[in-house]
Design a protein around this motif. Structure first.
Motif, PDB file in Angstrom:
ATOM      1  N   SER A 177       0.919  -1.259   0.107  1.00 17.87           N
ATOM      2  CA  SER A 177       0.020  -0.199  -0.117  1.00 17.87           C
ATOM      3  C   SER A 177       0.919   1.144   0.021  1.00 17.87           C
ATOM      4  O   SER A 177       2.045   1.064   0.052  1.00 17.87           O
ATOM      5  CB  SER A 177      -0.803   0.114   1.133  1.00 17.87           C
ATOM      6  OG  SER A 177      -0.039   0.051   2.295  1.00 17.87           O
ATOM      7  N   ASN A 178       0.222   2.229  -0.070  1.00 15.92           N
ATOM      8  CA  ASN A 178       0.958   3.515  -0.050  1.00 15.92           C
ATOM      9  C   ASN A 178       1.836   3.890   1.378  1.00 15.92           C
ATOM     10  O   ASN A 178       2.550   4.299   1.427  1.00 15.92           O
ATOM     11  CB  ASN A 178       0.194   4.898  -0.161  1.00 15.92           C
ATOM     12  CG  ASN A 178      -0.176   4.862  -1.784  1.00 15.92           C
ATOM     13  OD1 ASN A 178       0.312   4.117  -2.732  1.00 15.92           O
ATOM     14  ND2 ASN A 178      -1.285   6.042  -2.266  1.00 15.92           N
ATOM     15  N   ALA A 179       1.051   3.265   2.419  1.00 12.56           N
ATOM     16  CA  ALA A 179       1.536   3.456   3.646  1.00 12.56           C
ATOM     17  C   ALA A 179       2.787   2.739   3.984  1.00 12.56           C
ATOM     18  O   ALA A 179       3.603   3.134   4.246  1.00 12.56           O
ATOM     19  CB  ALA A 179       0.287   3.194   4.767  1.00 12.56           C
TER      20      ALA A 179
ATOM     21  N   ALA B 226       5.453   4.186   1.734  1.00 13.15           N
ATOM     22  CA  ALA B 226       6.043   5.416   2.418  1.00 13.15           C
ATOM     23  C   ALA B 226       7.030   5.071   3.520  1.00 13.15           C
ATOM     24  O   ALA B 226       8.136   5.637   3.842  1.00 13.15           O
ATOM     25  CB  ALA B 226       5.009   6.273   2.917  1.00 13.15           C
TER      26      ALA B 226
ATOM     27  N   SER C 193       6.593  10.443   2.610  1.00 15.49           N
ATOM     28  CA  SER C 193       5.204  10.769   2.931  1.00 15.49           C
ATOM     29  C   SER C 193       4.304  10.008   2.090  1.00 15.49           C
ATOM     30  O   SER C 193       4.718   9.747   1.066  1.00 15.49           O
ATOM     31  CB  SER C 193       4.819  11.982   3.092  1.00 15.49           C
ATOM     32  OG  SER C 193       4.720  12.826   1.869  1.00 15.49           O
ATOM     33  N   GLU C 194       3.117   9.701   2.721  1.00 18.00           N
ATOM     34  CA  GLU C 194       2.229   8.985   1.775  1.00 18.00           C
ATOM     35  C   GLU C 194       1.714   9.884   0.453  1.00 18.00           C
ATOM     36  O   GLU C 194       1.573   9.222  -0.488  1.00 18.00           O
ATOM     37  CB  GLU C 194       0.874   8.679   2.464  1.00 18.00           C
ATOM     38  CG  GLU C 194       1.068   7.396   3.489  1.00 18.00           C
ATOM     39  CD  GLU C 194      -0.182   7.131   4.242  1.00 18.00           C
ATOM     40  OE1 GLU C 194      -1.029   6.667   3.251  1.00 18.00           O
ATOM     41  OE2 GLU C 194      -0.241   6.809   5.367  1.00 18.00           O
TER      42      GLU C 194
ATOM     43  N   VAL D 200       4.250   9.530  -1.999  1.00 15.47           N
ATOM     44  CA  VAL D 200       4.145   8.149  -2.776  1.00 15.47           C
ATOM     45  C   VAL D 200       2.992   8.195  -3.675  1.00 15.47           C
ATOM     46  O   VAL D 200       3.276   7.565  -4.983  1.00 15.47           O
ATOM     47  CB  VAL D 200       4.123   7.070  -1.637  1.00 15.47           C
ATOM     48  CG1 VAL D 200       3.656   5.596  -2.397  1.00 15.47           C
ATOM     49  CG2 VAL D 200       5.249   6.806  -0.694  1.00 15.47           C
ATOM     50  N   LYS D 201       1.798   8.519  -3.119  1.00  9.41           N
ATOM     51  CA  LYS D 201       0.596   8.763  -4.090  1.00  9.41           C
ATOM     52  C   LYS D 201       0.912   9.637  -5.612  1.00  9.41           C
ATOM     53  O   LYS D 201       0.716   9.122  -6.584  1.00  9.41           O
ATOM     54  CB  LYS D 201      -0.673   9.514  -3.352  1.00  9.41           C
ATOM     55  CG  LYS D 201      -1.726   9.511  -4.046  1.00  9.41           C
ATOM     56  CD  LYS D 201      -2.916  10.416  -3.156  1.00  9.41           C
ATOM     57  CE  LYS D 201      -3.990  10.212  -4.049  1.00  9.41           C
ATOM     58  NZ  LYS D 201      -5.269  10.848  -3.187  1.00  9.41           N
TER      59      LYS D 201
END
Length: 213
Positions: free
Chosen positions: A169-171, A174, A180-181, A184-185
Motif C-alpha cells: 500500500s502507499n503507507a 512510504a 510521506s504517503e 508516494v501517491k
C-alpha cells in the motif's frame, strides 16, 4: 454528498438481494440496476451508467468475463469488480488482465464489500492487489517485451513501481522508502500516467506480463 451508483450482476437472486440490502444501507451508495447474466448486464449497465459494477464470473447466457470485456470497451466505462467463490480463481485473473479493477470473494464481510466499492470508485483499486499478484504467479504465461515507456520512469519511480507491484500500500511504501504517503501517491500517479495504466491493479498486471514483478 455524491452517491456512488452500483449495478449488481449475479444469476442467484437471493445473493443479489443480500448485496442490495448491504449497499442500500449506506447513504453514499445506491443500487441502480441488477442483472442475472452477462448479456443482460451489458444492457442494464449501458442504460443506467453506474460508477461500479459487481460482476459474477460464472453465469448462463454470457459469463462475467465476456460481459466485462464488452463493457470496458465502451467509452467512459464503469469500474468492474469480479465476484468469485474461489480465492485463487484463474478466471478472475483473466478478467483483471482485460481491465477489471479487482475481485472479491462472495463470502467477504459486508464492511469489506462496502470499502471495496468506495476504494474502486475513488480510483485507488488497491483491493486484492496482493491476491492479484498470487493469481498471476499461477498463470505462467509467456513474458512480453518491456515497452519503451517503462524506460521513461525515474530511478525513484522504478523503486516505487517494484514495491507497488508486490501489492504494498502507499503507507507501506512510504514507511519503507522514508517518504510521506502524499509523495508516494504522487509518484504512483505519475507511474500510472507514463505507463498508460488505469490503476494499481493494472500496475500489478503490467509487472507480471512483462517479467518485472
Amino acid at each position: 454528498m455524491s452517491v456512488i451508483r452500483v449495478v449488481l450482476v449475479d444469476d442467484q437472486s437471493l445473493f443479489r438481494a443480500g448485496i442490495r440490502m448491504v449497499v442500500a444501507s449506506q447513504p453514499d451508495l445506491e443500487v441502480v440496476g441488477e442483472a442475472s447474466d452477462g448479456a443482460q448486464a451489458i444492457e442494464v449497465v449501458r442504460q443506467t451508467r453506474p460508477d461500479v459494477v459487481l460482476m459474477d464470473i460464472r453465469m448462463p447466457v454470457m459469463d462475467g468475463l465476456a460481459a466485462t470485456e464488452a463493457l470496458l470497451a465502451d467509452a467512459d466505462p464503469p469500474k468492474v469488480v469480479m465476484l468469485t467463490t474461489f480465492d485463487l480463481d484463474e478466471a478472475a485473473a483473466r478478467a483483471i488482465q482485460r481491465g477489471a479493477s479487482g475481485f472479491l470473494l462472495k463470502d467477504a464481510d459486508p464492511e469489506f464489500l462496502l470499502a471495496a466499492i468506495r476504494t474502486v470508485h475513488a480510483g485507488s483499486s488497491v483491493i486484492a492487489a496482493a491476491a492479484t499478484r498470487k493469481l498471476f504467479a499461477q498463470l505462467n504465461e509467456p513474458v512480453r517485451a518491456v515497452p519503451a515507456t517503462f524506460g521513461e520512469l525515474t530511478d525513484r519511480e522504478r523503486e516505487i513501481f517494484a514495491l507497488a507491484a508486490r501489492g504494498l500500500s502507499n503507507a507501506e511504501i512510504a514507511a519503507r522508502e522514508f517518504l510521506s504517503e502524499a509523495t508516494v501517491k504522487t509518484h504512483v500517479s505519475r507511474i500510472l500516467a507514463k505507463l498508460s495504466l488505469r490503476d494499481r491493479v493494472q500496475l500489478v498486471v503490467f509487472a507480471f506480463e512483462h517479467g518485472l514483478a
